[in-house]
Scaffold this motif. Structure first.
Motif, PDB file in Angstrom:
ATOM      1  N   GLN A   6      44.509  40.609  40.642  1.00  0.00           N
ATOM      2  CA  GLN A   6      44.532  40.891  42.063  1.00  0.00           C
ATOM      3  C   GLN A   6      45.936  41.163  42.604  1.00  0.00           C
ATOM      4  O   GLN A   6      46.909  40.529  42.212  1.00  0.00           O
ATOM      5  CB  GLN A   6      43.925  39.727  42.840  1.00  0.00           C
ATOM      6  N   THR A  11      42.354  42.846  46.376  1.00  0.00           N
ATOM      7  CA  THR A  11      41.700  43.788  45.478  1.00  0.00           C
ATOM      8  C   THR A  11      42.523  43.932  44.204  1.00  0.00           C
ATOM      9  O   THR A  11      43.694  43.568  44.153  1.00  0.00           O
ATOM     10  CB  THR A  11      41.548  45.165  46.141  1.00  0.00           C
ATOM     11  N   THR A  28      36.525  38.123  45.443  1.00  0.00           N
ATOM     12  CA  THR A  28      36.318  39.481  44.947  1.00  0.00           C
ATOM     13  C   THR A  28      35.329  39.455  43.795  1.00  0.00           C
ATOM     14  O   THR A  28      35.404  38.595  42.921  1.00  0.00           O
ATOM     15  CB  THR A  28      37.652  40.087  44.466  1.00  0.00           C
ATOM     16  N   THR A  73      33.348  42.046  40.864  1.00  0.00           N
ATOM     17  CA  THR A  73      33.167  43.338  40.195  1.00  0.00           C
ATOM     18  C   THR A  73      31.788  43.343  39.557  1.00  0.00           C
ATOM     19  O   THR A  73      31.402  42.388  38.872  1.00  0.00           O
ATOM     20  CB  THR A  73      34.240  43.542  39.105  1.00  0.00           C
ATOM     21  N   GLU A  96      33.649  47.246  43.056  1.00  0.00           N
ATOM     22  CA  GLU A  96      34.342  46.003  43.395  1.00  0.00           C
ATOM     23  C   GLU A  96      34.229  45.774  44.904  1.00  0.00           C
ATOM     24  O   GLU A  96      34.504  46.680  45.693  1.00  0.00           O
ATOM     25  CB  GLU A  96      35.815  46.096  43.002  1.00  0.00           C
ATOM     26  N   MET A 137      35.255  43.006  48.099  1.00  0.00           N
ATOM     27  CA  MET A 137      36.154  41.914  48.448  1.00  0.00           C
ATOM     28  C   MET A 137      35.930  41.499  49.895  1.00  0.00           C
ATOM     29  O   MET A 137      35.785  42.337  50.782  1.00  0.00           O
ATOM     30  CB  MET A 137      37.610  42.340  48.254  1.00  0.00           C
ATOM     31  N   ARG A 182      37.712  38.871  52.840  1.00  0.00           N
ATOM     32  CA  ARG A 182      38.970  38.152  53.042  1.00  0.00           C
ATOM     33  C   ARG A 182      39.099  37.610  54.457  1.00  0.00           C
ATOM     34  O   ARG A 182      38.744  38.283  55.424  1.00  0.00           O
ATOM     35  CB  ARG A 182      40.144  39.097  52.761  1.00  0.00           C
ATOM     36  N   HIS A 237      39.272  49.913  52.855  1.00  0.00           N
ATOM     37  CA  HIS A 237      39.508  48.550  53.334  1.00  0.00           C
ATOM     38  C   HIS A 237      39.231  48.480  54.830  1.00  0.00           C
ATOM     39  O   HIS A 237      39.574  49.404  55.583  1.00  0.00           O
ATOM     40  CB  HIS A 237      40.963  48.129  53.112  1.00  0.00           C
TER      41      HIS A 237
END
Length: 229
Positions: free
Chosen positions: A13, A18, A62, A64, A70, A72, A74, A117
């Motif tokens: 990461q 990510t 995160t 996968t 993937e 994520m 946060r 993002h």
């Protein structure tokens, strides 16, 4: 007597949560069904949440899967905020990110990945947007004399009504490790706005420690833990 076992190959990461280098994303992906969680911190000078007045602490998870996708999630916390001085409003920001591996690396062909993002404004589902990014990034690995290097280059752009904020235009970097120390990696990058340098250490193929200098002078870093589900 206690022994620390340093195993595995570092590929994990970035500060953002990510997969990436220090602050930039790469086209590398963790193995299918890899789950990672951790905490990273950046100085106030580079924070987009808190208007550069407060250090940001990221708590992220995160995953996968499939194995080209993937995801994520946060939380970003403002540090040093006097909560008694505020009568309303959160002290944290929530965001998600998604990355899709379009082309796998093979032979002379680099990997190609698309990432986004903090989306939502284009669909009126996000009230605030601090960490927007839309990008394409490529990665190519090279090996020689026991060394393993990777070159990464990407471009961030606005997409529909989703502005890119964390990166803007070209970004790129490189990483270097040696087969004798596959669990240790050094990195250098430009994240569109500044040069950064860092190192990562992988312990027991589970715990990643990362530390570096943003703008080559201000420390940032964190810790994360990975497991295969």
């Amino acid at each position: 007597m206690v022994f620390l076992q340093f195993t595995g190959r570092v590929s994990a990461q970035s500060l953002t949560g990510t997969t990436g280098l220090f602050h930039i994303p790469t086209a590398e992906m963790m193995s299918d069904r890899t789950f990672m969680a951790g905490v990273h911190q950046i100085p106030a000078k580079y924070s987009l949440y808190g208007r550069g007045l407060h250090d940001n602490r990221y708590g992220f998870a995160t995953l996968t899967f499939l194995p080209r996708i993937e995801l994520m999630f946060r939380y970003t916390y403002l540090l040093g905020v006097d909560r008694s001085s505020r009568t309303s409003g959160p002290f944290m920001d929530r965001m998600v990110a998604a990355r899709v591996l379009i082309i796998r690396e093979s032979g002379y062909r680099p990997a190609l990945l698309f990432g986004v993002h903090d989306p939502g404004q284009a669909f009126d589902v996000a009230a605030n947007k601090y960490f927007g990014a839309n990008y394409l990034v490529t990665t190519k690995h090279f090996s020689a004399a026991g060394f393993r290097a990777a070159l990464h280059a990407g471009y961030a752009f606005d997409l529909f009504n989703e502005a890119t904020q964390v990166y803007d235009g070209l970004f790129g970097g490189m990483s270097l490790s040696h087969q004798a120390l596959p669990w240790f990696e050094i990195m250098a990058e430009n994240d569109s706005f500044r040069w950064n340098a860092a190192a990562k250490l992988l312990i027991l193929n589970r715990v990643q420690l990362m530390a570096g200098l943003m703008e080559l002078k201000n420390p940032a870093g964190g810790i994360s833990y990975r497991v295969t589900l």
